[in-house]
Design an enzyme around this catalytic site. Sequence first.
Site, PDB file in Angstrom:
ATOM      1  N   GLU A  44      52.067  23.482  -8.245  1.00 20.46           N
ATOM      2  CA  GLU A  44      52.686  23.723  -9.541  1.00 20.46           C
ATOM      3  C   GLU A  44      53.860  24.678  -9.296  1.00 20.46           C
ATOM      4  OE1 GLU A  44      50.146  25.433 -12.554  1.00 20.46           O
ATOM      5  OE2 GLU A  44      51.802  25.461 -13.992  1.00 20.46           O
ATOM      6  N   ARG A 269      38.985  26.790   0.092  1.00 21.92           N
ATOM      7  CA  ARG A 269      40.313  27.388   0.123  1.00 21.92           C
ATOM      8  C   ARG A 269      40.341  28.525   1.125  1.00 21.92           C
ATOM      9  NH1 ARG A 269      42.003  27.839  -4.858  1.00 21.92           N
ATOM     10  NH2 ARG A 269      43.515  29.506  -4.631  1.00 21.92           N
ATOM     11  N   LYS A 279      48.916  33.080  -7.262  1.00 20.22           N
ATOM     12  CA  LYS A 279      50.334  33.160  -7.619  1.00 20.22           C
ATOM     13  C   LYS A 279      50.542  34.038  -8.850  1.00 20.22           C
ATOM     14  CE  LYS A 279      50.791  28.664  -7.463  1.00 20.22           C
ATOM     15  NZ  LYS A 279      51.349  27.333  -7.713  1.00 20.22           N
TER      16      LYS A 279
END
Length: 566
Positions: A44, A269, A279
């Site tokens: 994104e 992850r 982020k």
Amino acid sequence: MSDTIPNDAPLQSVESNNFIETIIEADNKSGRWDSRVHTRFPPEPNGYLHIGHAKSICLNMGLARKYGGKFNLRFDDTNPTTEDTEYVDSIQADARWLGADWEDRLFFASDYFEQMYVYAEDLVNKGLAYVDDQNGEEIRENRGTVKTPGVNSPFRDRSVEENLDLLRRMRAGEFPDGAKVLRAKIDMAAPNMLLRDPLIYRIRHAHHHRTGDQWCIYPMYDWAHGTEDSLEGITHSVCTLEFEVHRPLYDWFLDKLEVYHPQQIEFARLNLTYTLMSKRKLLKLVQDGHVSGWDDPRMPTLSGLRRRGYTASAIRGFCDRIGVARRDSVVDVQLLEHCLREEMNLTARRVMAVLDPLKVVITNYPEGQVENIECQNNPENEADGTRMVPFSRELWIERDDFLEDPPRKFFRLGPGREVRLKHAYYVTCDEAVKDDDGNIVELRCTYDPDSRGGSTPDGRRVKGTLQWVSVTHGVDAEVRLYDHLFSDPNPGDAEDVTTVLNPDSLVVKTGCKLEPELGAAKPGDSFQFMRHGYFSADSEDSTPERPVFNRTVSLKDSWAKIQQKD
Ligand code: ATP
Ligand code: MG
């Protein structure tokens, strides 16, 4: 950039299969996807890429490369209010730097908005989606809890015609933000909360960085993601573990749409000690000025790591080493540092730098004389040859390489003690000159002219070897010493990350002295400053007149030590 590993070097280890490779090989055997492998990286564009994204890129790109498949870069730009073209550009630059190659397959979710909308009407027509007039709070309340089922919306049984009409009017902009949503009609009592009539579209009168004001309804993540994968013909849709609970929904949407249906596969992850990987939280650090920007060398972003001196190949090597698993874990950041050191040990020139200078005058060395001393560039790489470094009567050495009253085990300089100056001569300290306040300002030494190159005819041995820089030839520089940005190994656990910021994460040293050749260093050039660590010329602030170097990592390889003990 001093990244010398070619971009087509393997991104993934070819030696042993990870669990995803095992799945792919079984698929290829059964002919499930006509033996195609097609992966993607779907960021994104709401921030810069970080080291966690590097893991995902290396994995997806590596799978495509290993099996002769394809790899797409796709921006998941479905949330107009947080996204920006700055991020679209930086993500591409950073992914390319890392070695990713999507050829001509750069896609944007926003390119599919029309098709996604057509799919949504299809679901409505099938009686599988409805327009709900409940507001956000009511929807949340009626969703129930893990223990209690949800409550059906009073609008759940609208007719197909009414739903179609309302959906079209939502799209046409007739309703304000939040007035209505389109929801899938699944099951308000589903044990998996994500299946309790999840949202498909919401109204948001917002300007989108690519589609402008064309849309005022925007697709929700789960709806968008599966349809994007499907439209691109992705085979293995690789994502992180938190999406495992989303998989039934991914499958439900694609099954009900009766379209091409990739397989979602989840992996753990990357978490790193002392490192924040969200982020959103990284953006906050930037906005609140705790770091100088997304590319602050203390940031875990690819742009920060690059500026710090990390190479793409070291990061790829790290991603390869940590492997791919299905269980969450936290990787020691020292492993990342170790991977950089391992590479730099082979590639970085050993040069002399004095970060805290103390002047040495060699009283028996002729005034005005300069000798060029041949110095080996890298003992690990003979081919890198040698360079000439000027030696003269006045030199800088490291202030803490002298002690007035040295303990027995201190092998550096002290009154009457002899040491070797790297590549040059033996010197003995005769006197420490002090200023009026008693601070040592200069050492007066004598050298042994027969000791050039580091040995003497009488075979006399000294234990200490010091680096040095000629006073008249040395270059003044600023050196930035970095430490972890956080003092807590798990900063992500902190309620407020600013409470666990490491106050000593950056120490700026000015007036450092470097051997002359470093004045010509180009941004990104990396060196080993002997006895200090690996350093890289700063890409933003370094100039030939005023070089600025970032310490990438120190020399102390705690990881190697840990490994030895095991
Ligand atoms: P963040 O939580 O940092 O905002 P994100 O998952 O929201 O990350 P996206 O832009 O949605 O960021 O991520 C793009 C891809 O990168 C996704 O497929 C995601 O699973 C993957 N990814 C993100 N963080 C990590 C990580 N720490 N380790 C491995 N893959 C990651
Ligand atoms: Mg995300």
